[in-house]
Scaffold this motif. Structure first.
Motif, short mmCIF file in Angstrom:
data_model
loop_
_atom_site.label_atom_id
_atom_site.label_comp_id
_atom_site.label_asym_id
_atom_site.label_seq_id
_atom_site.Cartn_x
_atom_site.Cartn_y
_atom_site.Cartn_z
N SER A 418 0.82 -1.22 0.00
CA SER A 418 0.00 0.00 0.00
C SER A 418 0.84 1.25 0.00
O SER A 418 0.35 2.34 -0.29
N ASN B 258 -10.20 -6.35 4.11
CA ASN B 258 -9.71 -7.41 3.23
C ASN B 258 -8.44 -8.08 3.75
O ASN B 258 -7.80 -8.85 3.04
N ASP B 374 -10.19 -4.40 -3.78
CA ASP B 374 -10.25 -2.94 -3.75
C ASP B 374 -10.54 -2.46 -5.17
O ASP B 374 -9.96 -2.98 -6.13
N PRO B 396 -16.06 -4.85 -4.69
CA PRO B 396 -15.82 -3.41 -4.75
C PRO B 396 -16.88 -2.70 -5.62
O PRO B 396 -17.18 -3.15 -6.71
#
Lengths: 420, 420
Positions: A418, B258, B374, B396
């Motif tokens: 991320s 998640n 995502d 998503p």
């Protein structure tokens, strides 16, 4: 039926649904075809149960429309079986990959169509719905929980039992056609609370039934509101075409939801168009209620009240309004339409395209009759109903409306960072 | 806010939505970009309102996690504006024709993607949701009614006002970004009853908020349940890959939906795999709770209770279970998964394909981390959330999840004859 009994039935259906989702198309098709065969070969048992239902309904002095919906004969059973056979022949929606794309990191992301799981169908007097709903649910990989009207309890019991037996004898998991064998309304209330076990509720019947289910269900509902359909005859329209379309939309089958209830006519063509169409409709027995301008152009018709613009007659009745512009027609439809089907008759391309975009309904027609609003007519095969809601499925609901899409992702070891 | 005030706001939003549905993409994109610009140019006003919210939240002794979600600084506002700009850059879903086919009678039947109408978004302390939700709704042609948490009321008021002003100044209809400027819960109850004016409710926040909205809403709800995600390491899996995926799924960001909560390991690889992954997870501070067989293979870890298999830790905690077969893993997931995301690590093609088909979840992964669940990672752009329900949108939810499809039909005078 007690709450526990309904829950037990739904728990079994849930288990059956998991297995059913994995069954390959040819096994499902064989089973659904066997269901159709069983309807025909067991017609004597169905007819004798139906005779008892009918006798009771007659002695309870139910209206003749209900008796008609309830009554079965050989021809109706033949049609019922043919409908089930038609479902078996439709393409199988389950497992379809509706799209797949590669991401920069190499992941392959796609969408796969899968059954919803367990579908509860709540309906009224027509025993044919039992066969119809079971076939559509099974073919789309869903277990069905059926709850019909009390008037048809014996007919439905026989039909659902023979369908369940035929399904189980032909490779489908036991419990995938469940029948709530009860005439009390409590059973429905219990069913509507079983979130986690039942995925979707489909009420089929009159407005009262649908509203009651919508109000009390904790499970998502796929509903079919009333059909308040308009036909708008635009300035410069081919008036012969307009007359044929309007006549068809009103007269061909006035008691159904996709029939026209209000006719809107542009003032530029009203003088030419209205006297002719009104005469033809009146000859077919249609009672007309017009706006003041309509009544100036055609003598001897009743006045439409404000309530008429919001009334689904489902009968040989029609309200007519003369509008000053395309925009006025679209605004009238936005204010009074029920979102089922709306039509324009026009020769003007730009207004045709604007109508398609600006009218918010499940089906929007240019130069055709709203009567075509139907899964079969749209080429989707048999339908479970016509949804007037916007979520999930809108318009005629066929097999794909009984499925959903999940994402499937193929990787070869990708992990996420991320911070990037 | 009284029921009448909320209804008035929603009525204005409904009118705005009708106009907004017709706005061409370039005007929407310009307006959404102007909203991003306004967030940045008005950052001083946002920050000063946020400072008051923060001071009040501190003196009310709210937990530090809430304070963190509430707090804004220049960097966060920059990210907020960047997110809005990203939405402006996405392809416009409205007006897309997703299919069109010709019927035997010459009718051309197609499906056109259109906005839902009015979307109510109910959220908690993060003021960033205000910008995010407004941008996604407007870009997809929907009016937004926003209701944030009481702690962020001043921040949200400033943000929503500047977004509404920027939208209106750049060609979008007035009223298409509405803000429920109220801290009382009654306002939400009023909103949730406005069927016919509001088309969809999206709750964003904790489980309690979502349950309360689901329980009381008369309007359809698009909800995001908890994320109880599994990773299953199959017999014969590449154990290096399995370790990387499992570590990433648990540790990379444990507080999100998640992230992995339970690890399932086939008994054939457990002896080799478990000691190594457990050591690595423990080094990262993860508390492990194992089944009896896990605890035999790795010393000194806690015992998993039945409740652990149903617990979304959202933290550096993990339950581990050794399973005897692929089927046992799939059954465990069916019993305990929340339907958000599930992963298998395997080298066996047939089991990979079975996992994709048999596991019922919004996103099913082969050989990749569940953390990829995502909208952005799937290539759909920004997301409104992740739906764990099956109806309408699953997984998503991007811009297309905020639209529906209507049927459009081009004819040249077709009428129906049911007798045929």
């Amino acid at each position: 039926m007690t709450a526990d009994m309904v829950r037990e039935l739904a728990t079994a259906a849930r288990l059956a649904a998991r297995a059913l989702a994995m069954v390959v198309p040819e096994v499902k098709n064989r089973a659904v075809t066997a269901m159709a065969d069983a309807l025909w070969s067991e017609r004597a048992a169905i007819l004798s149960a139906n005779a008892v239902d009918l006798a009771e309904a007659r002695s309870a002095q139910h209206p003749s429309a209900l008796l008609d919906r309830l009554a079965l004969d050989e021809r109706r059973i033949e049609k019922m079986a043919a409908g089930v056979r038609q479902v078996a022949a439709l393409p199988d929606p389950v497992g379809e990959i509706t799209g797949m794309w590669r991401r920069p990191n190499g992941l392959l992301v796609g969408r796969m169509r899968v059954p919803l799981g367990v579908i509860g169908v709540i309906y009224e007097a027509r025993p044919g719905v039992t066969a119809d709903a079971a076939a559509l649910c099974l073919k789309s990989g869903n277990a069905a929980i059926l709850k019909g009207g009390r008037e048809a309890i014996r007919s439905n019991r026989v039909i659902s039992n023979l369908l369940a037996d035929a399904a189980a004898a032909n490779g489908l998991p036991k419990g995938c056609v469940a029948f709530i064998d009860s005439v009390d309304r409590e059973a429905v209330s219990h069913l509507l609370q079983l979130t986690g076990l039942v995925d979707l509720i489909i009420p089929r019947g009159g407005e009262e039934l649908i509203r009651a289910v919508q109000r009390t269900s904790a499970i998502p509902v796929l509903a079919h509101d009333k059909g308040l359909c308009h036909t708008y005859v635009d300035e410069g329209a081919d008036l012969h075409m307009a007359e044929e379309i309007a006549y068809n939309a009103k007269v061909e089958r006035p008691g159904v939801c996709n029939a026209m209830e209000s006719l809107l006519v542009h003032e530029g063509v009203a003088t030419l168009f209205l006297p002719q169409i009104v005469r033809r409709l009146q000859e077919a027995g249609v009672e007309i209620r017009g706006c003041p301008r309509t009544r100036t152009l055609v003598q001897g018709i009743g006045a439409a009240t404000e309530a008429d613009w919001d009334t689904e007659y489902l009968d040989l009745m029609l309200s007519i309004r003369v509008v000053g512009s395309f925009e006025e027609a679209v605004a009238h439809i936005a204010a009074h339409g029920s979102g089922l089907a709306e039509a324009i008759v026009t020769s003007d391309h730009s207004r045709a395209m604007r109508f398609l975009r600006e009218v918010d309904a499940g089906a929007v027609f240019v130069n055709a009759s709203t009567r075509f609003t139907d899964g079969g007519e749209f080429g989707m095969g048999a339908e479970m109903g016509i949804s007037t809601q916007k979520l999930h499925a809108r318009g005629p609901v066929g097999l794909t409306g009984l499925t959903c899409e999940k994402f499937i992702i193929f990787g070869d070891g990708q992990i996420r960072d991320s911070s990037k």
